[in-house]
Design a protein around this motif. Structure first.
Motif, PDB file in Angstrom:
ATOM      1  N   TYR B  95       0.988  -1.180  -0.117  1.00 35.80           N
ATOM      2  CA  TYR B  95      -0.061  -0.066   0.080  1.00 35.80           C
ATOM      3  C   TYR B  95       1.054   1.011   0.105  1.00 35.80           C
ATOM      4  O   TYR B  95       2.002   1.127  -0.786  1.00 35.80           O
ATOM      5  CB  TYR B  95      -0.945   0.061   1.063  1.00 35.80           C
ATOM      6  N   PHE B  96       0.393   2.371   0.730  1.00 38.20           N
ATOM      7  CA  PHE B  96       1.341   3.360   0.818  1.00 38.20           C
ATOM      8  C   PHE B  96       2.907   3.034   1.454  1.00 38.20           C
ATOM      9  O   PHE B  96       3.688   3.589   1.313  1.00 38.20           O
ATOM     10  CB  PHE B  96       0.765   4.566   1.482  1.00 38.20           C
ATOM     11  N   ARG B  97       2.808   2.022   2.177  1.00 35.83           N
ATOM     12  CA  ARG B  97       3.913   1.434   3.015  1.00 35.83           C
ATOM     13  C   ARG B  97       3.889   0.099   2.867  1.00 35.83           C
ATOM     14  O   ARG B  97       2.950  -0.596   3.184  1.00 35.83           O
ATOM     15  CB  ARG B  97       3.642   1.735   4.510  1.00 35.83           C
ATOM     16  N   THR B  98       5.079  -0.268   2.484  1.00 40.61           N
ATOM     17  CA  THR B  98       4.984  -1.767   1.998  1.00 40.61           C
ATOM     18  C   THR B  98       5.071  -2.623   3.509  1.00 40.61           C
ATOM     19  O   THR B  98       6.059  -2.339   4.504  1.00 40.61           O
ATOM     20  CB  THR B  98       6.516  -2.153   1.314  1.00 40.61           C
ATOM     21  N   GLU B  99       4.311  -3.702   3.733  1.00 48.15           N
ATOM     22  CA  GLU B  99       4.410  -4.523   5.123  1.00 48.15           C
ATOM     23  C   GLU B  99       4.645  -6.016   4.583  1.00 48.15           C
ATOM     24  O   GLU B  99       3.893  -6.463   3.586  1.00 48.15           O
ATOM     25  CB  GLU B  99       3.003  -4.043   5.826  1.00 48.15           C
ATOM     26  N   GLN B 100       5.089  -6.772   5.648  1.00 46.76           N
ATOM     27  CA  GLN B 100       5.077  -8.154   5.395  1.00 46.76           C
ATOM     28  C   GLN B 100       4.209  -8.751   6.647  1.00 46.76           C
ATOM     29  O   GLN B 100       4.405  -8.437   7.742  1.00 46.76           O
ATOM     30  CB  GLN B 100       6.575  -8.343   5.339  1.00 46.76           C
ATOM     31  N   VAL B 101       3.495  -9.877   6.220  1.00 46.39           N
ATOM     32  CA  VAL B 101       2.742 -10.456   7.231  1.00 46.39           C
ATOM     33  C   VAL B 101       3.197 -12.001   6.919  1.00 46.39           C
ATOM     34  O   VAL B 101       3.207 -12.560   5.749  1.00 46.39           O
ATOM     35  CB  VAL B 101       1.413 -10.372   6.760  1.00 46.39           C
ATOM     36  N   TYR B 102       3.450 -12.747   8.113  1.00 49.27           N
ATOM     37  CA  TYR B 102       3.846 -14.195   8.171  1.00 49.27           C
ATOM     38  C   TYR B 102       2.593 -14.767   8.547  1.00 49.27           C
ATOM     39  O   TYR B 102       1.903 -14.513   9.610  1.00 49.27           O
ATOM     40  CB  TYR B 102       5.167 -14.476   9.267  1.00 49.27           C
ATOM     41  N   VAL B 103       2.048 -15.842   7.577  1.00 49.95           N
ATOM     42  CA  VAL B 103       0.857 -16.506   8.059  1.00 49.95           C
ATOM     43  C   VAL B 103       1.433 -18.161   8.087  1.00 49.95           C
ATOM     44  O   VAL B 103       1.480 -18.738   6.929  1.00 49.95           O
ATOM     45  CB  VAL B 103      -0.226 -16.505   7.451  1.00 49.95           C
ATOM     46  N   PRO B 104       1.490 -18.895   9.298  1.00 50.46           N
ATOM     47  CA  PRO B 104       1.722 -20.231   9.279  1.00 50.46           C
ATOM     48  C   PRO B 104       0.680 -21.155   8.521  1.00 50.46           C
ATOM     49  O   PRO B 104      -0.438 -20.585   8.613  1.00 50.46           O
ATOM     50  CB  PRO B 104       1.721 -20.484  10.887  1.00 50.46           C
ATOM     51  N   PHE B 105       0.965 -22.139   7.930  1.00 51.03           N
ATOM     52  CA  PHE B 105      -0.006 -22.819   7.271  1.00 51.03           C
ATOM     53  C   PHE B 105      -1.169 -23.543   8.289  1.00 51.03           C
ATOM     54  O   PHE B 105      -2.076 -23.542   8.000  1.00 51.03           O
ATOM     55  CB  PHE B 105       0.712 -24.177   6.697  1.00 51.03           C
ATOM     56  N   ASP B 106      -0.799 -23.514   9.302  1.00 52.41           N
ATOM     57  CA  ASP B 106      -2.000 -24.044  10.415  1.00 52.41           C
ATOM     58  C   ASP B 106      -2.925 -22.951  10.516  1.00 52.41           C
ATOM     59  O   ASP B 106      -4.123 -23.372  10.777  1.00 52.41           O
ATOM     60  CB  ASP B 106      -1.289 -24.287  11.624  1.00 52.41           C
ATOM     61  N   TRP B 107      -2.744 -21.822  10.285  1.00 57.02           N
ATOM     62  CA  TRP B 107      -3.817 -20.602  10.569  1.00 57.02           C
ATOM     63  C   TRP B 107      -4.296 -20.439   9.100  1.00 57.02           C
ATOM     64  O   TRP B 107      -5.300 -19.511   9.118  1.00 57.02           O
ATOM     65  CB  TRP B 107      -3.345 -19.594  11.059  1.00 57.02           C
ATOM     66  N   LEU B 108      -3.874 -20.847   8.024  1.00 56.86           N
ATOM     67  CA  LEU B 108      -4.339 -20.429   6.731  1.00 56.86           C
ATOM     68  C   LEU B 108      -5.194 -21.259   6.155  1.00 56.86           C
ATOM     69  O   LEU B 108      -5.278 -22.583   6.321  1.00 56.86           O
ATOM     70  CB  LEU B 108      -3.139 -20.583   5.916  1.00 56.86           C
ATOM     71  N   LYS B 109      -6.431 -20.766   5.803  1.00 58.71           N
ATOM     72  CA  LYS B 109      -7.449 -21.535   5.057  1.00 58.71           C
ATOM     73  C   LYS B 109      -7.711 -20.806   3.773  1.00 58.71           C
ATOM     74  O   LYS B 109      -7.595 -19.682   3.471  1.00 58.71           O
ATOM     75  CB  LYS B 109      -8.708 -21.307   5.939  1.00 58.71           C
ATOM     76  N   ILE B 110      -7.548 -21.868   2.496  1.00 59.99           N
ATOM     77  CA  ILE B 110      -7.735 -21.288   1.231  1.00 59.99           C
ATOM     78  C   ILE B 110      -9.453 -21.761   0.555  1.00 59.99           C
ATOM     79  O   ILE B 110      -9.500 -22.855   0.639  1.00 59.99           O
ATOM     80  CB  ILE B 110      -6.899 -21.803   0.229  1.00 59.99           C
ATOM     81  N   VAL B 111      -9.980 -20.709   0.048  1.00 62.11           N
ATOM     82  CA  VAL B 111     -11.381 -21.247  -0.369  1.00 62.11           C
ATOM     83  C   VAL B 111     -11.326 -20.461  -1.591  1.00 62.11           C
ATOM     84  O   VAL B 111     -11.005 -19.478  -2.083  1.00 62.11           O
ATOM     85  CB  VAL B 111     -12.369 -20.322   0.196  1.00 62.11           C
ATOM     86  N   LYS B 112     -11.413 -21.575  -2.806  1.00 58.37           N
ATOM     87  CA  LYS B 112     -11.650 -21.430  -4.131  1.00 58.37           C
ATOM     88  C   LYS B 112     -12.893 -20.962  -4.551  1.00 58.37           C
ATOM     89  O   LYS B 112     -13.905 -21.676  -4.190  1.00 58.37           O
ATOM     90  CB  LYS B 112     -10.994 -22.342  -5.082  1.00 58.37           C
ATOM     91  N   ASN B 113     -13.272 -19.750  -5.417  1.00 56.50           N
ATOM     92  CA  ASN B 113     -14.509 -19.678  -5.528  1.00 56.50           C
ATOM     93  C   ASN B 113     -14.565 -18.749  -6.939  1.00 56.50           C
ATOM     94  O   ASN B 113     -14.438 -17.568  -7.096  1.00 56.50           O
ATOM     95  CB  ASN B 113     -14.992 -18.476  -4.399  1.00 56.50           C
ATOM     96  N   GLY B 114     -15.024 -19.397  -8.089  1.00 59.23           N
ATOM     97  CA  GLY B 114     -15.201 -18.656  -9.225  1.00 59.23           C
ATOM     98  C   GLY B 114     -13.827 -18.158  -9.735  1.00 59.23           C
ATOM     99  O   GLY B 114     -12.679 -18.695  -9.783  1.00 59.23           O
TER     100      GLY B 114
END
Lengths: 180, 385
Positions: B95-114
C-alpha cells in the motif's frame, strides 16, 4: 483500490463543500413578519411603507422629483447566550432599489422630525442603538427610492459576512419594462 | 514446486494505466467544476487556490500509486512467498507503506470461488517497517485470477496444499508457464504515459482557459469593442458582463422617441461600478465624436420617464440611475434584470455606447473598464406590449 475510492471521494467532498460555502440567502417578504437569524441576533421585518409625504429634497439626478421615502419597520432582538449587547449599526443595512444601491438615510435628511412619534428611525451618523441580551428593540430603516422599483434589503447582521436578501415587493409587469 | 506467487506484470501495468487515466480524467473534470462554480466569484485568487489544492491532492495520490508500483516492481511483482522451512507464507502488502505478514500454514485457509481465491487466516504476524512483529487477528485477502498467470496460480495453490498437509506423498507435478512478451509492454507504457501527459496538459489548458476569460491586453482600437445590439446576447467589457435580454423602441409621454434596453449585469471583478452616466447614444459613434462629447443624448436624462404602451402612459420600472452601484455593494442577491432608457434619433440606425472609461484619445488605464459600442438598427428593435 478501496483507499483510492476513499481518497477520491474525500477530494470530491472537499471540492463541493468549498464551492457551496459561498451560497447566499434570499427571502421574499409577503406581508407576514419575516425573521432573519444571525448568531443570536434576530431581525424581524414587520412591514414597510412608501411615504407620499414628506418627500425627499430635490436631487440633481431626480429631475422629475419622483423620489420617495421608503421606511422599513423592523424589530431587532438578541437571544445570545453571550453577555453584553448588540449595537445596531446603519452599516449593516443597505437597500437595492432596482439596480441602484441606496444607503440608509442620514441625520441631515431631517426626516426623523417629520415622522410620527411611534417611529424609531435609525439614521447614519447618529449614535448606534444598543440591544441588551434577552431584549428587543423596534427600529425603522429609511431609504430614498424611486417608485416602481423592486426593493431588496441587504442585511449583514453583525457583519457576519453572510448577507441576507429580502425582496420587499413585487411589481406587476407584462414586459419587464413598464409597471402596470 | 512453486514457492512464490507473482502478479502478472501485464495486469499490474494495465491496472496502473487505468488508474492513472481515471486520475487524469478527475483532474480535468474537477478543474472544470471548480472553475464553473467559481466563475461568479469576485476574487480571482479563490478559484486558483482551490484548483491548486485539488491538484496537489491528486498529485499526492499519483505519487502514492507510483511509489506502490515502484516497490512492487523492485520486488519483481512478488506477492506471496513460502518461507524456507516450508511452514507458512510471507505475504507482502504494497500500500502506501510496504508491509510483510507471516501466516503459518496451520492458521491458513484457502477457499476457491469462481474467479476469486480467498486466503483467510485466524491469526498472523505482521512485521512493521522496523521488523517488529505484531499479532494480527482474523483477516485475509482475496486474489482475483485476472491478476495472476493461471498456470502459476494453480501450481502455487497445489504446492501450498501439499505443504499444508505435511508434505506427505510424492511432490506434485508443476505445469510449465508461458513466458510473457516483454518488449511490447515497455513500448505500450511509454506510449500511454506520453498520451496521458498530453491529455492532462491540453485538457487542463482547455478546462482552465475556456472558463477563465482573462482580461485581454487592450491596445488602441480594442478599448472600444464594436458589436451589434441583439436580444438574448452576452457582451463582455474588461470589468463587466452585460446580458441584453430585450431592446425596444418606444415613445415617452412627452413624445420623445427612446431606446429601452432590458439587461442584467454581472461584475467580473469586485472593483467595478455602474451608473446611468455610462450610457449614451450617438447618431454615429466615432472616437472623435466621443472625445468631443458630441453625443446625441444621455441615459441620465431619462430617469423616471413614462412610456406610452398601447395608448396608456406607464412608468418604467427598475431603471438605472446616476448613482447606480459601486464595488461589492452589488452581489448575487440583488442581481436582477433592469432597464436603461435613452433618447434615440429617428434614423434607421444609430450607436448606443457603454462608456467604460473617460475617453480623450487614449487607452483605458489598468483599472479602467473598456467601452462597448452597440450598433442599433431601428427596425430590429421590439415594440413594447
Amino acid at each position: 483500490m478501496k483507499q483510492l475510492v476513499i481518497i477520491l471521494s474525500l477530494i470530491v467532498t472537499f471540492m463541493f463543500t468549498s464551492v457551496t460555502a459561498q451560497a447566499q440567502r434570499s427571502y421574499q417578504f409577503t406581508g407576514q413578519p419575516l425573521t432573519l437569524k444571525s448568531s443570536g441576533t434576530h431581525l424581524t421585518i414587520t412591514g414597510y411603507e412608501l411615504l407620499k409625504s414628506p418627500q425627499p429634497a430635490y436631487d440633481s439626478a431626480d429631475t422629475n422629483e419622483l423620489e420617495q421615502y421608503l421606511i422599513i419597520h423592523a424589530t431587532v432582538s438578541l437571544t445570545s447566550s453571550i453577555d453584553g449587547g448588540h449595537d445596531i449599526s446603519t452599516d449593516e443595512y443597505e437597500l437595492f432599489s432596482g439596480p441602484n444601491s441606496e444607503d440608509i438615510l442620514s441625520k441631515s435628511d431631517h426626516i426623523g422630525k417629520l415622522l410620527k412619534a411611534d417611529h424609531h428611525l435609525l439614521t447614519m451618523d447618529s449614535n448606534n442603538v444598543n440591544v441588551k441580551n434577552g431584549h428587543s428593540r423596534k427600529v425603522d430603516l429609511g431609504f430614498t427610492v424611486y417608485p416602481d422599483n423592486v426593493y431588496i434589503l441587504d442585511a449583514d447582521i453583525g457583519y457576519s459576512g453572510h448577507d441576507k436578501y429580502v425582496q420587499l415587493n413585487q411589481i406587476k409587469s407584462s414586459n419587464g419594462v413598464t409597471a402596470e | 514446486m512453486q514457492n512464490t506467487l507473482k502478479f502478472r506484470a501485464q495486469s499490474i501495468l494495465s491496472a496502473l494505466i487505468r488508474a492513472c487515466w481515471v486520475i487524469v480524467g478527475i483532474m480535468i473534470i474537477g478543474t472544470v467544476i471548480i472553475k464553473l462554480a467559481a466563475k461568479h466569484s469576485y476574487s480571482s485568487a479563490q478559484p486558483l487556490i482551490m484548483v491548486g489544492v485539488f491538484w496537489f491532492a491528486t498529485c499526492i495520490l499519483l505519487a502514492a500509486i507510483a511509489f506502490s508500483y515502484h516497490s512492487l516492481r523492485s520486488q519483481d511483482y512478488q506477492l506471496i512467498e513460502i518461507n524456507q522451512n516450508q511452514t507458512g507464507i510471507w505475504l507482502t502488502r504494497y500500500y502506501f507503506r510496504t508491509e510483510q505478514v507471516y501466516v503459518p500454514f496451520d492458521w491458513l485457509k484457502i477457499v476457491k470461488n469462481g474467479s476469486n481465491v480467498h486466503l483467510d487466516w485466524q491469526r498472523a504476524l505482521r512485521f512493521d517497517r522496523k521488523k517488529r512483529p505484531h499479532l494480527q487477528s482474523r483477516s485475509g485477502i482475496t486474489l482475483n485470477r485476472e491478476w495472476f498467470d493461471a498456470t502459476q496460480l494453480n501450481n502455487f495453490l497445489v504446492t501450498v496444499d501439499y505443504l499444508k498437509n505435511g508434505a506427505v506423498g510424492a511432490q506434485p507435478q508443476m505445469a510449465i508457464a508461458k513466458q510473457p512478451r516483454k518488449k511490447v509492454r515497455k513500448q505500450q507504457l511509454r506510449m500511454q504515459l506520453f498520451m496521458m501527459g498530453a491529455v492532462l496538459l491540453v485538457g487542463n489548458a482547455v478546462a482552465f482557459g475556456s472558463t477563465n476569460v482573462k482580461p485581454r491586453h487592450i491596445s488602441g482600437n480594442d478599448s472600444h469593442q464594436k458589436v451589434t445590439l441583439k436580444n438574448n446576447t452576452t457582451y463582455r467589457s474588461r470589468n463587466l458582463e452585460f446580458k441584453v435580454h430585450h431592446a425596444y423602441v418606444a415613445e415617452t409621454d412627452e413624445g420623445d422617441p427612446v431606446l429601452i434596453v432590458n439587461l442584467s449585469v454581472q461584475p467580473r471583478h469586485s472593483d467595478t461600478s455602474l451608473s446611468a452616466d455610462a450610457f449614451e447614444v450617438y447618431r454615429k459613434w466615432s472616437d472623435k465624436t466621443e472625445a468631443d462629447s458630441d453625443d446625441y443624448s444621455e441615459a441620465r436624462d431619462f430617469i423616471g420617464t413614462k412610456i406610452k404602451v398601447g395608448g396608456v402612459n406607464k412608468p418604467v420600472m427598475n431603471i438605472l440611475d446616476t448613482n447606480g452601484w459601486y464595488g461589492d455593494e452589488y452581489s448575487e442577491g440583488v442581481r436582477k434584470p433592469f432597464n436603461i432608457v435613452v433618447k434615440r434619433p429617428k434614423s434607421a440606425s444609430f450607436d448606443f455606447l457603454y462608456q467604460g472609461f473617460y475617453y480623450q484619445y487614449n487607452v483605458p488605464a489598468k483599472d479602467d473598464d473598456t467601452s462597448i459600442v452597440f450598433h442599433v438598427k431601428t427596425k430590429d428593435l421590439e415594440v413594447l406590449k
